[in-house]
Scaffold this active site. Sequence first.
Site, short mmCIF file in Angstrom:
data_model
loop_
_atom_site.label_atom_id
_atom_site.label_comp_id
_atom_site.label_asym_id
_atom_site.label_seq_id
_atom_site.Cartn_x
_atom_site.Cartn_y
_atom_site.Cartn_z
N ALA A 177 37.18 -35.91 7.17
CA ALA A 177 36.32 -36.43 8.22
C ALA A 177 34.95 -36.68 7.60
O ALA A 177 34.62 -36.10 6.56
CB ALA A 177 36.22 -35.41 9.34
N GLY A 220 40.58 -33.93 6.71
CA GLY A 220 41.16 -34.91 7.63
C GLY A 220 42.09 -35.89 6.93
O GLY A 220 43.01 -36.43 7.54
N GLU A 223 45.26 -34.19 6.75
CA GLU A 223 45.79 -34.11 8.12
C GLU A 223 46.34 -35.46 8.57
O GLU A 223 47.39 -35.53 9.22
CB GLU A 223 44.68 -33.63 9.07
CG GLU A 223 44.38 -32.15 8.85
CD GLU A 223 43.08 -31.69 9.50
OE1 GLU A 223 42.05 -32.36 9.27
OE2 GLU A 223 43.08 -30.69 10.22
N GLU A 243 37.99 -27.30 4.44
CA GLU A 243 37.00 -27.12 5.51
C GLU A 243 36.32 -25.77 5.47
O GLU A 243 35.16 -25.63 5.85
CB GLU A 243 37.67 -27.32 6.88
CG GLU A 243 38.06 -28.75 7.20
CD GLU A 243 39.46 -29.11 6.72
OE1 GLU A 243 40.02 -28.38 5.87
OE2 GLU A 243 40.00 -30.13 7.18
N1 CAA Z 1 32.32 -37.33 4.28
C1 CAA Z 1 31.28 -38.13 3.99
N2 CAA Z 1 31.04 -38.60 2.74
C2 CAA Z 1 31.88 -38.23 1.76
C3 CAA Z 1 33.00 -37.40 2.00
C4 CAA Z 1 33.19 -36.94 3.33
N3 CAA Z 1 34.23 -36.16 3.67
N4 CAA Z 1 33.64 -37.20 0.82
C5 CAA Z 1 32.97 -37.90 -0.09
N5 CAA Z 1 31.91 -38.52 0.46
C6 CAA Z 1 30.94 -39.38 -0.19
C7 CAA Z 1 29.96 -38.57 -1.02
O1 CAA Z 1 28.92 -38.03 -0.20
C8 CAA Z 1 29.46 -39.60 -1.99
O2 CAA Z 1 28.54 -40.42 -1.32
P1 CAA Z 1 27.12 -40.79 -2.03
O3 CAA Z 1 27.54 -41.65 -3.19
O4 CAA Z 1 26.40 -41.55 -0.96
O5 CAA Z 1 26.52 -39.52 -2.44
C9 CAA Z 1 30.71 -40.45 -2.24
O6 CAA Z 1 31.58 -40.21 -1.14
C10 CAA Z 1 31.43 -40.07 -3.52
O7 CAA Z 1 31.70 -38.68 -3.47
P2 CAA Z 1 31.30 -37.68 -4.67
O8 CAA Z 1 30.11 -38.18 -5.38
O9 CAA Z 1 31.25 -36.31 -4.10
O10 CAA Z 1 32.59 -37.88 -5.60
P3 CAA Z 1 33.24 -36.80 -6.58
O11 CAA Z 1 34.29 -37.54 -7.34
O12 CAA Z 1 32.20 -36.05 -7.34
O13 CAA Z 1 33.96 -35.72 -5.61
C11 CAA Z 1 35.31 -35.05 -3.76
C12 CAA Z 1 35.01 -36.13 -4.80
C13 CAA Z 1 35.84 -33.80 -4.46
C14 CAA Z 1 36.38 -35.60 -2.82
C15 CAA Z 1 34.03 -34.69 -2.99
O14 CAA Z 1 33.44 -35.89 -2.52
C16 CAA Z 1 34.25 -33.81 -1.79
O15 CAA Z 1 34.40 -32.61 -1.93
N6 CAA Z 1 34.27 -34.39 -0.57
C17 CAA Z 1 34.37 -33.65 0.67
C18 CAA Z 1 35.79 -33.17 0.90
C19 CAA Z 1 35.85 -32.34 2.17
O16 CAA Z 1 35.23 -31.30 2.28
N7 CAA Z 1 36.63 -32.81 3.16
C20 CAA Z 1 36.77 -32.16 4.42
C21 CAA Z 1 35.87 -32.79 5.44
S1 CAA Z 1 35.82 -31.92 6.97
C22 CAA Z 1 37.22 -32.39 7.78
O17 CAA Z 1 37.96 -33.24 7.32
C23 CAA Z 1 37.45 -31.73 9.10
C24 CAA Z 1 38.78 -32.05 9.71
O18 CAA Z 1 39.64 -31.22 9.81
C25 CAA Z 1 39.05 -33.35 10.30
#
Ligand code: CAA
Length: 369
Positions: A177, A220, A223, A243
Site C-alpha cells: 500500500a 499489499g 496480498e 507491515e
Molecule cells: N509506498 C510508497 N512509496 C514506496 C513504497 C510504498 N509501499 N515502496 C517503495 N516506494 C517508493 C520509495 O519511497 C521510493 O520513492 P522515492 O524515489 O520518491 O524515494 C521508490 O519507491 C523506490 O523505492 P526505494 O528507493 O526504497 O527502492 P529500494 O530498491 O531501495 O527498496 C523496497 C525497495 C525494499 C521495496 C523498499 O522500497 C520498501 O521497503 N518499500 C516498502 C515495502 C513495505 O513496507 N510495504 C508494505 C506497505 S504497508 C501495506 O501494504 C499495508 C497493507 O496491508 C495493505
Amino acid sequence: MAHINTNIRIKEKDLSSKFILYLTTISFVVTYIRTYPELIIQRNCKNTHQLKDHNAELLERILSNRREDEKMFTFLRPLSKGGSKATKLLIASNNAKFSTFGALQKGHANSNPHYHNIITESHGKVGLITLNRPKALNALSSDLFHEVNDALVKYDDDSNIGAIVITGSERAFAAGADIKEMSDQTFAQVYKSDFLGHWGKINDIKKPTIAAVNGFALGGGCELAMCCDIIYAGEKALFGQPEIKLGVIPGAGGTQRLVRAIGKSKAMEIVLSGRNFSAQEAERWGLVSKILPSDKVLDEAIKLGQDIANLSQPAIQAAKESINAAFELSLKEGCHFERRLFQSLFSLNDQKEGMSAFVEKREPKWTND
Ligand code: CAA
C-alpha cells in the site's frame, strides 16, 4: 458556381491533407528522437543482464508513452477519412507503429484513457492489467486500486474475456500500500472511510484471476497476489508482509490468506518478523503454483489464461466458486455445495457438448450456455 464550390472543396481537402501530413511528420520525428538514445544505450550495454534491465525500463517507458500516442492517433484517425491516399498511407503506418507496441506486449492496446496508474490490454480472451507506477515500485495508492477495481469489473462483464491476468514490472509487482498516502492518516479518517475496504472488490470477480509476479510483492502487493486465484512467479520474485516494521499489521487479508496458504507456523514467522521470502520458498509452501524465468512469467500466465478462457465459461465459474467455498465451509458443507453445483451443470448445453465430444472422439465446441 458549382465549379467554384468544387474548387473550394478541393482546396480545403488539400489544406487538411497538408495539416495531417505536417502532424504525422512531427509524430515520426518525435518517435525517432525518443528511440535514438535507446539504440545508443542498447549498443553500450555490456552484457545481456544489463540489456535485460534496460529493456524492462524501456518497456515501462513505452507503456507510459502509449497513452499519449493513443490520444494523438485517436485524433488523427477521423481526419484520415477525408485525406488523400498518401495521408491515409502515412496514418496507416502510424497505426502499424501502434501494432508494434502491441506485438511487443503481444496484445491489443485498449487502455482506458482515464487510467493513470494501470494499463489494460486484451490478449485474445485474456484481459491484462499492468500496474504502472514505476517510480513508486507500483505502490498501491487508492487511485491505483480504484482503477484496478474498475478494470476488473469491466473484464468480468465482458463476454469476450474469459480470464484476467494482473502483473507489474520486472522490478516490482507492487511494493505494498502507498505508505506516503497513509502515513499522516488518523484513526478517525481510516475508520470512517473504511480504508482498504475497497480492496475486497477482487474477491467478487467471477472470472479466474492470475497474478504474474516479478520483483517485489510486499505488504499489499503480496496480498493482492494472494487475492488472485493463481500465482505465477519469476525466479527472483520476493514476497513478504513487512507491515510489522511500520508499526502496523497486514490490512488487506495478509494474516488470513497467508495462514490458509502456508500454515500457522510459517505465517506467524513471516508476519511477526516481517522477513521477506523467496519465490522458491513460496512455491515450496504452496503459495505460488509455478516459478518461471522472469521474462517468461507474463507470457506463461497469459497462456494459462487463454487455456482457461477456451473452456466452458459457466463450468469454469462454478469450479472457481466451489474452490473458494472451501475457505468458508466445513468439509461436509463444502462437499455438499460442490455436489449441488456439479449436478446443476447438467442443465448446460456445454455439459451435453463436452460429454458427447468425448464419446464421439472429437474436440468440444463450447457455447458457454
Ligand atoms: N509506498 C510508497 N512509496 C514506496 C513504497 C510504498 N509501499 N515502496 C517503495 N516506494 C517508493 C520509495 O519511497 C521510493 O520513492 P522515492 O524515489 O520518491 O524515494 C521508490 O519507491 C523506490 O523505492 P526505494 O528507493 O526504497 O527502492 P529500494 O530498491 O531501495 O527498496 C523496497 C525497495 C525494499 C521495496 C523498499 O522500497 C520498501 O521497503 N518499500 C516498502 C515495502 C513495505 O513496507 N510495504 C508494505 C506497505 S504497508 C501495506 O501494504 C499495508 C497493507 O496491508 C495493505
